[in-house]
Design a protein around this motif. Structure first.
Motif, mmCIF file in Angstrom:
data_model
loop_
_atom_site.group_PDB
_atom_site.id
_atom_site.type_symbol
_atom_site.label_atom_id
_atom_site.label_comp_id
_atom_site.label_asym_id
_atom_site.label_seq_id
_atom_site.Cartn_x
_atom_site.Cartn_y
_atom_site.Cartn_z
ATOM 1 N N ASP A 27 0.820 -1.207 -0.015
ATOM 2 C CA ASP A 27 0.010 0.195 0.191
ATOM 3 C C ASP A 27 0.896 1.288 0.024
ATOM 4 O OD1 ASP A 27 -2.296 -1.575 0.113
ATOM 5 O OD2 ASP A 27 -3.163 -0.403 1.702
ATOM 6 N N GLY A 28 1.857 1.223 0.651
ATOM 7 C CA GLY A 28 2.728 2.412 0.970
ATOM 8 C C GLY A 28 3.415 2.756 -0.390
ATOM 9 N N ILE A 29 3.724 1.624 -1.252
ATOM 10 C CA ILE A 29 4.434 1.812 -2.360
ATOM 11 C C ILE A 29 3.562 2.643 -3.364
ATOM 12 C CG2 ILE A 29 5.721 0.737 -4.319
ATOM 13 C CD1 ILE A 29 6.804 -1.348 -2.637
ATOM 14 N N LEU A 30 2.112 1.961 -3.591
ATOM 15 C CA LEU A 30 1.174 2.060 -4.213
ATOM 16 C C LEU A 30 0.809 3.755 -3.951
ATOM 17 C CD1 LEU A 30 -0.637 -1.060 -4.611
ATOM 18 C CD2 LEU A 30 0.737 -0.010 -6.467
ATOM 19 N N ASP A 31 0.690 4.074 -2.852
ATOM 20 C CA ASP A 31 0.168 5.242 -2.358
ATOM 21 C C ASP A 31 0.758 5.734 -1.255
ATOM 22 O OD1 ASP A 31 -0.916 7.761 -1.687
ATOM 23 O OD2 ASP A 31 -3.101 7.018 -2.397
ATOM 24 N N ALA A 32 1.858 6.305 -1.128
ATOM 25 C CA ALA A 32 2.676 6.615 0.130
ATOM 26 C C ALA A 32 1.776 7.787 0.851
ATOM 27 C CB ALA A 32 4.123 7.193 -0.171
ATOM 28 N N PRO A 35 -2.280 5.222 2.364
ATOM 29 C CA PRO A 35 -2.382 3.814 2.367
ATOM 30 C C PRO A 35 -3.621 3.429 2.998
ATOM 31 C CG PRO A 35 -0.606 4.482 3.838
ATOM 32 C CD PRO A 35 -1.035 5.833 3.133
ATOM 33 N N THR A 36 -4.057 2.177 2.660
ATOM 34 C CA THR A 36 -5.342 2.003 3.319
ATOM 35 C C THR A 36 -4.885 0.957 4.563
ATOM 36 O OG1 THR A 36 -6.596 1.652 1.263
ATOM 37 C CG2 THR A 36 -7.462 0.340 3.280
ATOM 38 N N ALA A 161 -5.540 -12.009 -4.922
ATOM 39 C CA ALA A 161 -6.699 -11.210 -4.027
ATOM 40 C C ALA A 161 -6.236 -9.666 -3.654
ATOM 41 C CB ALA A 161 -6.530 -11.819 -2.521
ATOM 42 N N TYR A 162 -4.832 -9.530 -3.461
ATOM 43 C CA TYR A 162 -4.313 -8.147 -3.037
ATOM 44 C C TYR A 162 -4.363 -7.415 -4.540
ATOM 45 C CZ TYR A 162 -1.802 -4.168 -1.978
ATOM 46 O OH TYR A 162 -1.358 -2.800 -1.899
ATOM 47 N N VAL A 163 -4.025 -8.081 -5.531
ATOM 48 C CA VAL A 163 -3.994 -7.298 -7.022
ATOM 49 C C VAL A 163 -5.556 -6.911 -7.050
ATOM 50 C CG1 VAL A 163 -3.823 -7.562 -9.449
ATOM 51 C CG2 VAL A 163 -2.347 -8.585 -7.961
ATOM 52 N N SER A 164 -6.519 -7.567 -6.950
ATOM 53 C CA SER A 164 -7.817 -7.187 -7.165
ATOM 54 C C SER A 164 -8.106 -6.146 -6.122
ATOM 55 C CB SER A 164 -8.664 -8.334 -6.833
ATOM 56 O OG SER A 164 -10.142 -8.188 -6.950
ATOM 57 N N PHE A 165 -7.711 -6.078 -5.019
ATOM 58 C CA PHE A 165 -8.066 -5.161 -3.981
ATOM 59 C C PHE A 165 -7.462 -3.712 -4.589
ATOM 60 C CE2 PHE A 165 -5.680 -2.880 -0.990
ATOM 61 C CZ PHE A 165 -6.646 -1.959 -0.397
ATOM 62 N N ALA A 166 -6.376 -3.799 -4.786
ATOM 63 C CA ALA A 166 -5.388 -2.768 -5.116
ATOM 64 C C ALA A 166 -5.887 -2.011 -6.473
ATOM 65 C CB ALA A 166 -3.881 -2.908 -5.080
ATOM 66 N N GLU A 167 -6.028 -2.790 -7.519
ATOM 67 C CA GLU A 167 -6.640 -2.123 -8.771
ATOM 68 C C GLU A 167 -8.091 -1.377 -8.518
ATOM 69 O OE1 GLU A 167 -4.508 -5.013 -12.115
ATOM 70 O OE2 GLU A 167 -6.375 -5.214 -11.688
ATOM 71 N N TYR A 169 -9.052 -0.002 -5.374
ATOM 72 C CA TYR A 169 -9.024 0.735 -4.744
ATOM 73 C C TYR A 169 -8.203 2.051 -5.107
ATOM 74 C CZ TYR A 169 -8.655 3.318 -0.226
ATOM 75 O OH TYR A 169 -8.656 4.429 0.689
ATOM 76 N N PHE A 170 -7.053 1.418 -5.782
ATOM 77 C CA PHE A 170 -6.238 2.703 -6.339
ATOM 78 C C PHE A 170 -6.324 3.029 -7.549
ATOM 79 C CE2 PHE A 170 -3.744 0.691 -2.808
ATOM 80 C CZ PHE A 170 -3.423 1.556 -1.814
#
Length: 222
Positions: A27-32, A35-36, A161-167, A169-170
């Motif tokens: 999360d921190g890399i995708l949106d520092a 992050p959620t 599961a994380y990829v699905s969430f991140a795509e 959410y972000f």
């Protein structure tokens, strides 16, 4: 899924800790900046804290204490919301059986809202125990405490599961191979970080990863 099912699906504390760290790093890399999922190493002396805030009123916290693990979540739309009554009240049985070694976390100021422990889900696992436990809560088939929405990602643990969430959410494409590398605990590399975010500063990310307790090079020594 309610907390009654959740306690049978949660991984052991060590695996859960590693998963919480990895998800916080991703999360921190995708949106520092927003992050959620977050993780604080040594939140208290010898105590780590993982927490989630989706910005829409839902949150959870997982405390990793030498005495055990204390987990709670709040789903503001669930049937178990304390706000279902004018004078807030926990769902019957929510905190029943919570061991004394962990019970003080339900009174921790950081977990209070306007002087009340807002929670719809609560579970724990004492050090030395082989099982996660929860209070004797009961739900009708059409009632929910939000455990599935709050903890589904941590229970699943799969990269997809994380990829699905991140795509969702972000709102951006997320490199699956990079997600695998972080979830598997491989040492952080420039390629992994760049694959997740072209704008991320690797030195900053590596320092953040080390603070989380993840494996990353000390770029000041390179």
């Amino acid at each position: 899924m309610t907390v009654r099912e959740l306690v049978s699906l949660l991984p052991d504390p060590a695996a859960l800790l590693a998963r919480c760290r990895a998800v916080a790093l991703l999360d921190g890399i995708l949106d520092a900046h927003a992050p959620t999922h977050s993780f604080v190493r040594d939140w208290r002396e010898g105590v780590d804290l993982a927490f989630m805030d989706n910005g829409s009123g839902d949150q959870y916290a997982i405390v990793f204490d030498p005495a055990g693990v204390f987990l709670y979540g709040f789903d503001h739309e669930s049937d178990a919301s304390p706000w279902r009554e004018e004078d807030r009240a926990h769902w019957p049985g929510l905190l029943d059986g919570l061991p004394a070694s962990l019970a003080h976390y339900a009174e921790t100021p950081e977990f209070q809202f306007d002087g009340f422990f807002d929670a719809t889900v609560c579970a724990w696992r004492e050090n030395g125990s082989t099982e996660w436990r929860c209070g004797p809560v009961e739900f009708a088939p059409d009632e929910s405490d939000g455990a599935d929405r709050l903890f589904g990602l941590l229970v699943d643990g799969r990269p997809d599961a994380y990829v699905s969430f991140a795509e969702d959410y972000f709102e951006r494409a997320v490199d699956r191979d990079a997600v695998v590398a972080v979830l598997e605990g491989f040492p952080l590399t420039r390629r992994t970080v760049a694959s997740l975010s072209s704008s991320a500063d690797f030195d900053v990310v590596a320092e953040h990863a080390r603070r989380l307790g993840c494996s990353a090079p000390d770029t000041s020594e390179l």
